[in-house]
Design a protein around this motif. Structure first.
Motif, short mmCIF file in Angstrom:
data_model
loop_
_atom_site.label_atom_id
_atom_site.label_comp_id
_atom_site.label_asym_id
_atom_site.label_seq_id
_atom_site.Cartn_x
_atom_site.Cartn_y
_atom_site.Cartn_z
N ALA A 1 37.18 -37.08 44.62
CA ALA A 1 35.99 -37.66 45.21
C ALA A 1 34.75 -36.79 45.00
CB ALA A 1 36.20 -37.90 46.70
N VAL A 2 34.94 -35.48 44.92
CA VAL A 2 33.81 -34.57 44.73
C VAL A 2 33.28 -34.64 43.30
CG1 VAL A 2 33.12 -32.13 44.77
CG2 VAL A 2 34.65 -33.02 46.52
N HIS A 3 34.15 -34.71 42.32
CA HIS A 3 33.76 -34.68 40.91
C HIS A 3 33.73 -36.06 40.25
CE1 HIS A 3 35.47 -30.55 41.51
NE2 HIS A 3 34.21 -30.31 41.17
N ARG A 4 33.74 -37.14 41.01
CA ARG A 4 33.83 -38.48 40.44
C ARG A 4 32.57 -38.90 39.71
NH1 ARG A 4 31.38 -42.43 43.72
NH2 ARG A 4 30.66 -41.56 45.69
N LEU A 5 31.41 -38.39 40.10
CA LEU A 5 30.17 -38.76 39.43
C LEU A 5 30.04 -38.04 38.09
CD1 LEU A 5 27.76 -38.65 42.48
CD2 LEU A 5 28.81 -40.66 41.44
N PRO A 6 29.53 -38.71 37.06
CA PRO A 6 29.40 -38.07 35.74
C PRO A 6 28.59 -36.78 35.77
CG PRO A 6 29.03 -40.42 35.56
CD PRO A 6 29.12 -40.11 37.02
N GLU A 7 27.58 -36.71 36.62
CA GLU A 7 26.78 -35.49 36.73
C GLU A 7 27.58 -34.35 37.34
OE1 GLU A 7 25.84 -38.45 38.09
OE2 GLU A 7 24.29 -39.07 36.67
N ALA A 8 28.52 -34.66 38.21
CA ALA A 8 29.30 -33.63 38.90
C ALA A 8 30.33 -32.98 37.98
CB ALA A 8 30.00 -34.23 40.12
N ALA B 1 38.56 -40.14 32.13
CA ALA B 1 39.38 -39.17 32.85
C ALA B 1 39.38 -39.53 34.33
CB ALA B 1 38.82 -37.77 32.64
N LYS B 2 40.30 -38.93 35.08
CA LYS B 2 40.42 -39.20 36.52
C LYS B 2 39.96 -37.97 37.29
CE LYS B 2 44.21 -42.43 36.01
NZ LYS B 2 43.56 -43.62 36.45
N TYR B 3 39.12 -38.19 38.32
CA TYR B 3 38.55 -37.10 39.09
C TYR B 3 38.72 -37.33 40.58
CZ TYR B 3 36.40 -35.75 34.72
OH TYR B 3 36.21 -35.37 33.41
N LEU C 1 29.98 -32.96 34.59
CA LEU C 1 29.29 -32.70 33.31
C LEU C 1 29.92 -33.52 32.19
CD1 LEU C 1 28.92 -28.84 33.67
CD2 LEU C 1 27.24 -30.59 34.27
N CYS C 2 29.91 -34.81 32.37
CA CYS C 2 30.56 -35.74 31.45
C CYS C 2 29.92 -35.72 30.06
CB CYS C 2 30.49 -37.14 32.04
SG CYS C 2 31.39 -38.35 31.09
N ASP C 3 30.76 -35.58 29.04
CA ASP C 3 30.28 -35.61 27.66
C ASP C 3 29.88 -37.01 27.23
OD1 ASP C 3 30.71 -32.89 27.37
OD2 ASP C 3 32.77 -33.18 26.70
#
Length: 82
Positions: free
Chosen positions: A44-51, A40-42, A53-55
């Protein structure tokens, strides 16, 4: 009729360029915003998998754990005999 189709095109373009996180309406960060685990595309704030909550992180962690377990099970620590 043309105004409706134009606004629909604008909406679709905006939806494609927005962050995939539900609450966020920021623009996607080019290159760094692509998640390699969930594709998916995010922004700059949500680009990290932890940010976001990447499945896909769960599968990645399990694969890394299994890979490390296989490496460690094949080796053993043996002290030098005196």
């Amino acid at each position: 009729f043309e105004d409706r189709s134009l606004s629909r095109v604008r909406f679709e373009i905006m939806a494609k360029s927005c962050c995939a996180k539900e609450e966020c309406k920021e623009r996607c960060a080019p290159i760094i915003g692509d998640c390699k685990y969930c594709n998916a595309k995010y922004c700059a704030v949500h680009r990290l998998p932890e940010a976001h909550l990447c499945d896909g992180m769960k599968g990645c962690k399990e694969a890394a754990f299994n890979r490390n377990a296989a490496t460690l099970s094949g080796t053993s620590c043996v002290a030098a005999k005196v």
